[in-house]
Write an enzyme that holds these catalytic residues in place. Structure first.
Site, PDB file in Angstrom:
ATOM      1  N   LEU A  52       0.825  -1.328   0.122  1.00  0.00           N
ATOM      2  CA  LEU A  52      -0.013  -0.093  -0.048  1.00  0.00           C
ATOM      3  C   LEU A  52       0.929   1.166   0.056  1.00  0.00           C
ATOM      4  CD1 LEU A  52      -1.808  -2.422   1.479  1.00  0.00           C
ATOM      5  CD2 LEU A  52      -3.327  -0.566   2.257  1.00  0.00           C
ATOM      6  N   HIS A 225       4.293  -7.122  12.329  1.00  0.00           N
ATOM      7  CA  HIS A 225       3.189  -6.794  12.251  1.00  0.00           C
ATOM      8  C   HIS A 225       2.117  -7.667  11.781  1.00  0.00           C
ATOM      9  CE1 HIS A 225       0.424  -4.058  10.038  1.00  0.00           C
ATOM     10  NE2 HIS A 225       0.988  -4.276   8.858  1.00  0.00           N
ATOM     11  N   TYR A 259      -5.701  -1.350   7.994  1.00  0.00           N
ATOM     12  CA  TYR A 259      -5.580  -0.956   6.772  1.00  0.00           C
ATOM     13  C   TYR A 259      -6.125  -2.234   5.720  1.00  0.00           C
ATOM     14  CZ  TYR A 259      -0.983  -3.041   6.229  1.00  0.00           C
ATOM     15  OH  TYR A 259       0.046  -3.799   6.495  1.00  0.00           O
ATOM     16  N   VAL A 368       8.323   0.104   1.529  1.00  0.00           N
ATOM     17  CA  VAL A 368       8.259   0.083  -0.122  1.00  0.00           C
ATOM     18  C   VAL A 368       7.678   1.303  -0.454  1.00  0.00           C
ATOM     19  CG1 VAL A 368       6.857  -1.030  -2.034  1.00  0.00           C
ATOM     20  CG2 VAL A 368       7.578  -2.349   0.024  1.00  0.00           C
ATOM     21  N   ASP A 554      22.395  27.308  10.073  1.00  0.00           N
ATOM     22  CA  ASP A 554      22.991  28.477  10.244  1.00  0.00           C
ATOM     23  C   ASP A 554      23.639  28.518  11.874  1.00  0.00           C
ATOM     24  OD1 ASP A 554      20.564  27.982  11.913  1.00  0.00           O
ATOM     25  OD2 ASP A 554      19.950  30.267  11.603  1.00  0.00           O
ATOM     26  N   GLU A 653      23.496  36.123  25.952  1.00  0.00           N
ATOM     27  CA  GLU A 653      23.645  34.576  26.331  1.00  0.00           C
ATOM     28  C   GLU A 653      24.789  34.490  27.398  1.00  0.00           C
ATOM     29  OE1 GLU A 653      23.980  32.687  22.729  1.00  0.00           O
ATOM     30  OE2 GLU A 653      21.945  33.197  22.011  1.00  0.00           O
ATOM     31  N   LEU A 654      24.431  34.024  28.312  1.00  0.00           N
ATOM     32  CA  LEU A 654      25.393  34.014  29.569  1.00  0.00           C
ATOM     33  C   LEU A 654      25.757  32.247  29.842  1.00  0.00           C
ATOM     34  CD1 LEU A 654      23.864  36.397  31.998  1.00  0.00           C
ATOM     35  CD2 LEU A 654      25.583  36.958  30.518  1.00  0.00           C
TER      36      LEU A 654
END
Length: 826
Positions: A52, A225, A259, A368, A554, A653-654
């Site tokens: 499927l 499964h 399904y 698949v 970044d 920023e510390l």
């Protein structure tokens, strides 16, 4: 004449066959595919896969993989037999929650270019007459979904590869690898050795065993499964032929984890509605050799990946199936098996090159559905140097070390099996195992009632319950049910308190790398786009690109010494990329310092009033300028302070060592009480950064986008000399790129969207939302979206589809808050 690399692919399942086809089509024809079993029903997952192919996925990458699989296999035949039939896919809702989810999924499909339509119950029953119309509330139909014949498609692609020079060798069991100088040189099998410049493991659920031979952890878990076939169903008689197999759409009943597909006049039923069944590879018999005698462990024609059917696990799924498809009451379960598939801890495949054995690649945990798309991306990666589809979600090296622990991989993979059809909110974390990684501030945060969500193993506060009494809470508007999950109006109060006073943010989870050595500047100059040849104490925002000019990441790079740099990175992939580019002469070292350090972001108009009395260092604007760094002491705590802000407010920023973390928190907290300091979480943080237009890599942009499209051209210095990706940027500008990341303001301030929703221009899909949040400072709902270049101009009217509703919005100038940057530079 270019010498072709010798490529050995391990595994002749659907992925190995597809990869051989894609490689040979690109001119790499010295390809050998080794298979431990027979060809082409090898005994792995491909051999029993029901085939499927549903394309819609929350991930753009996975949808693209599936869509390419549909296109490619639709054109394949094998001896006149089809390899893929576009019978369509139908997902039905039997609960209001699922119906709403299908509306969201229709939006996802539209965002990623997959055409589908929402159906009412009558339309569902017309499309699939076996349905009990009274149970169905609605459905999602994708006409191009369908059925793939995995073994047939594999052989068809293998034949094409063989025609170009590839060879396939069955009954060759890999026993090890040879290497020299950190590179793979040969594959060793029980039938001899095969020289190799490139090895790609496509071994499926046997991947961990192959990986161990190469010294690599392949973090997947084989799980069984259930799949069953019924006896003939009278209602299907005469509707199709044995050759065509199906006349109706493939069907998913996700409210019951089920399904369905036709097998002529029978129905195949797949079930995830059972306990996780992890499989020990030592208990799986290898594929039988030719003329091997029958044994109890290996009956004739039985695939190793097909385990005995556990009928007791199928009782409730069978009852649920008969309720949805009443025609099944006239049939019985004729046969079934528990088939082995590969699951990973985050649900994505494992693709890429091993970090410590160059030339050894994996393409594992690939179903698949995505097989051809993955194979194409892998072939592009190998032949061209980078895949054209962004694969950061699937990269083998995406995990932190703690996420590779066998117990972690096992628990999370089993949970992914349980949740495979669940309705998952974008912010919903896994519940176990937690907590794994906590910052030194964790106990203080718990005392303040932090609501934690998890990312990369880190517990990250999203808001603090003790802020519920802040006066700003009353000014925070409500929002819809979906956007209200994992959110609190407290987050809005924290954002407003940051704008008005001062707030402390735990930034410890930010990946920190230390790059040192006499060659460190030269290396970083080559790997990044901005000018880093600046004085000690400078901090620079910059980008890392791939060879095509796509943004890999970044970074913020602080030069703390002539040969010492601290990098604020996005995750393990950045460390992997830098490590792969280290010069061989030992002149550069890179080290991950995250675990031994911590960070508080102290931001707000009163940030200087809080920090200056704690130190003899000059924290004035003149003495400590924007995007600068210095060493200092705050009280008794040594810190590296960097003046930058991702929320658009004055502050720092510390950074300090983990052992000093609690003392840093207490020092700032105590000093901030007269100023009304608050602890603030990630939810407020995200709102504030969108008000300032700051991008989030992996969400707003990926390697599929170049800097000019993303509005980050300011971080590119073409004149500085050569760097990775520079050639691909020649001639580009923000004015000439065909698409751009644009800022939208929704007309309805209470209509908060979550990301990945489709954006329509003149009634047609034109792009998709990346990040979104309510802007508490500006009183409006914000969404960033990719749009065609002409549509990204301010004033353009668009609509955003959210759960089937069309929300009007306008493209707007950015940044939305403090466009002259006066609050940052004071």
């Amino acid at each position: 004449m270019t010498v072709q690399p010798k490529v050995v692919i391990v595994g002749a399942g659907i992925v190995g066959c597809a990869l051989s086809d894609e490689l040979t089509a690109r001119g790499w024809t010295d390809v050998t595919v080794l298979e431990q079993g027979p060809l082409f029903a090898t005994g792995g997952s491909s051999s029993h896969a029901p085939g499927l192919v549903f394309q819609t996925n929350a991930s753009k990458t996975m949808t693209e993989f599936a869509s390419y699989t549909v296109r490619k296999y639709s054109d394949l035949t094998l001896d006149g037999q089809w390899c893929f039939r576009r019978v369509g896919g139908l997902e039905v809702a039997t609960t209001p929650e699922r119906l709403a989810e299908l509306k969201r999924k229709h939006g996802l499909a539209t965002s990623w270019g997959v055409q589908g339509s929402l159906l009412d119950p009558d339309q569902c029953a017309t499309l699939h007459p076996l349905l009990d119309r009274e149970q169905v509330l609605g459905g999602l139909h994708v006409p191009t979904d369908g059925l793939a014949k995995a073994v047939r498609a594999g052989e068809a692609q293998a034949r094409r590869a063989i025609g170009r020079g590839a060879r396939f060798l069955p009954h060759h069991t890999v026993t090890g690898f040879e290497s020299a100088g950190g590179r793979v040189t040969a594959v060793v099998t029980d039938r001899g050795s095969f020289p190799a410049d490139v090895v790609v493991s496509c071994a499926g659920f046997w991947g961990p065993r192959i990986g161990r031979m190469a010294g690599l952890t392949v973090p997947l878990v084989p799980l069984a499964h259930q799949y069953a076939r019924t006896t003939p169903v009278p209602a299907l008689a005469g509707h199709t032929t044995e050759q065509l197999e199906a006349s109706k759409p493939i069907l998913r009943h996700q409210d019951r984890d089920l399904y369905y597909r036709e097998h002529g006049d029978r129905i195949g039923i797949g079930s995830y509605a059972h306990r996780p069944m992890p499989v020990d590879l030592d208990d799986v018999a290898p594929p039988a050799l030719p003329q091997a005698p029958q044994t109890p462990q290996q009956p004739p024609q039985q695939m190793p990946s097909m385990l005995p059917f556990t009928e007791e696990d199928f009782a409730q799924p069978w009852a649920d199936s008969q309720a949805l498809l009443p025609a099944l009451t006239r049939a019985k379960v004729e046969e079934g098996f528990n088939g082995i598939f590969s699951f990973t801890s985050d649900g994505f495949p494992l693709l890429g090159e091993a970090p410590e054995l160059r030339g050894f690649w994996v393409a594992e945990a690939v179903w698949v559905t995505h097989s051809a798309g993955v194979a194409r991306a892998m072939a592009e990666w190998l032949v061209e140097g980078t895949p054209r589809t962004d694969v950061h979600e699937c990269d083998l090296n995406r995990f932190e070390p703690v996420q590779l622990a066998p117990a972690y991989v096992h628990r999370r993979s089993c949970q992914n099996f349980v949740e495979v059809y669940d309705i998952i909110h974008p912010l919903q974390p896994m519940e176990e195992p937690r907590p794994l990684r906590v910052s030194p501030f964790h106990s203080r945060q718990r005392e303040l009632g932090a609501f934690f969500l998890e990312a990369s193993g880190w517990e990250r506060p999203h808001w603090y319950e003790t802020n519920r009494d802040l006066p700003e809470v009353a000014a925070v508007p409500g929002r819809g049910a979906w956007a209200s999950r994992y959110w609190s109006p407290i987050a809005g109060a924290e954002a407003l308190a940051t704008r008005e006073r001062v707030a402390m943010y735990d930034m410890t989870a930010l990946k920190r790398l230390e790059v040192t050595g006499p060659g460190s500047l030269a290396l970083l100059q080559y790997l990044t786009t901005n000018q880093l040849e600046r004085p000690v104490g400078s901090v620079t925002y910059t980008l890392m690109l791939d060879e095509t000019g796509g943004v890999r990441s970044d970074l913020t790079v602080a030069r703390l010494g002539p040969e010492r740099f601290q990098i604020g990175a996005n995750g393990p992939l950045d460390l992997d990329w830098i490590t792969r580019h280290l010069p061989g002469d030992g002149t550069v070292q890179v080290r991950d310092t995250t675990a031994g350090t911590c960070c508080i972001g102290l931001w707000g108009p009163l940030a200087r009033d809080l920090v200056q009395p704690l130190t003899d260092a000059d924290f004035s604007h003149k003495g400590f300028g924007y995007f600068k760094a210095r060493q200092a002491h705050l009280g008794n705590v040594p810190v590296t302070a960097m003046r930058l802000s991702y929320v658009g407010e004055l502050g720092w920023e510390l950074y300090t060592t983990a052992d000093c973390g609690p003392k840093l928190w207490d020092t700032l907290w105590e000093a901030g009480q007269p100023l009304g300091v608050v602890a603030a979480g990630r939810s407020a943080f995200n709102s504030l950064r969108l008000e300032k237009g700051y991008r989030s890599w992996g969400t707003d942009l990926t390697a599929e986008h170049n800097p000019y499209e993303a509005g980050l051209g300011f971080a590119v210095r073409m004149e500085k000399g050569d760097f990775v990706g520079r050639h691909a940027l020649l001639g580009l500008t923000e004015q000439t790129v065909p698409r751009r990341l644009a800022c939208l303001l929704l007309d309805d301030p209470q209509a908060v969207v979550m990301g990945r929703e489709p954006v329509y221009l003149d009634g047609a899909p034109a792009g998709y939302v990346t990040s979104a949040a309510y802007g508490y400072s500006i009183g409006a709902s914000i969404a960033y979206a990719w749009l065609p270049g002409a549509a990204a101009e301010p004033g353009t009217r668009v609509t955003v589809e959210y759960f089937g509703e069309q929300l009007p919005a306008t493209v707007t100038e950015e940044p939305l808050f403090d466009p002259k940057m006066t609050r940052l530079r004071c």
